[in-house]
Design an enzyme around this catalytic site. Structure first.
Site, PDB file in Angstrom:
ATOM      1  N   TYR A  49      -3.680 -11.169  -3.492  1.00 25.31           N
ATOM      2  CA  TYR A  49      -4.285  -9.836  -3.625  1.00 25.31           C
ATOM      3  C   TYR A  49      -5.805  -9.851  -3.509  1.00 25.31           C
ATOM      4  O   TYR A  49      -6.472  -8.956  -4.020  1.00 25.31           O
ATOM      5  CB  TYR A  49      -3.861  -9.207  -4.957  1.00 25.31           C
ATOM      6  N   HIS A 115       6.938  -5.652  -2.386  1.00 27.89           N
ATOM      7  CA  HIS A 115       5.771  -5.790  -1.514  1.00 27.89           C
ATOM      8  C   HIS A 115       6.247  -6.166  -0.123  1.00 27.89           C
ATOM      9  O   HIS A 115       7.207  -6.922   0.009  1.00 27.89           O
ATOM     10  CB  HIS A 115       4.840  -6.901  -2.029  1.00 27.89           C
TER      11      HIS A 115
END
Ligand code: ATP
Length: 137
Positions: A49, A115
């Site tokens: 991330y 995701h």
């Protein structure tokens, strides 16, 4: 043909929808290339991330994804990156169409179940972060 990285987040695992999510990709016709369940180390989540570092939701996001085991998968097939994102639905489940994974199982962005890589470069990067070369060969 291309590959994408799809991760079932801790809430997806806790909710018991791992099998359903894998079945959707299999039924669509995509090939499962790799799969593993793991408690992601913080360093891995920071790398995964890194584009969000400094944003308001960054720390809560790392806490959320680190809150339990995830199921990391790699899928292969024509347009799997774009079609996979469509199958996940919008980032905010409130805006996800019914029939999508988030539209069927999610309520809020902070707990949005899955995701999926959003580009070819992201897919390559993420597969390389989560899997050793011999696991995806
Ligand atoms: P993902 O990368 O998980 O597939 P995405 O690409 O649809 O999601 P991004 O904008 O890249 O969405 O955000 C990554 C993740 O960060 C989201 O899936 C969500 O879990 C979390 N997130 C994004 N925006 C927010 C927000 N405003 N509040 C809480 N969490 C957020």
């Amino acid at each position: 043909s291309e590959r994408t990285f799809i991760m079932i987040k801790p809430d997806g695992v806790q909710r018991g929808v791992v099998g359903d999510i894998i079945r959707r990709f299999e039924q669509r016709g995509y090939k499962l290339v790799a799969l593993k369940m793991l408690q992601a180390p913080k360093t891995l989540l920071e790398s995964h991330y890194e584009e969000h570092k400094g944003k308001k939701f960054y720390e809560p996001l790392l806490e959320y994804i680190g809150s339990g085991p995830v199921v990391a998968t790699v899928w292969e097939g024509t347009n799997v990156i774009t079609v996979g994102r469509k199958m996940l639905g919008a980032t905010d489940p409130a805006k996800s169409e019914p029939g999508t994974i988030r539209g069927d199982f999610g309520i809020v962005t902070g707990r949005n179940i899955v995701h999926g890589s959003d580009s070819e470069s992201a897919a390559k990067r993420e597969i390389g972060l989560w899997f050793r070369p011999e696991e995806v060969s």
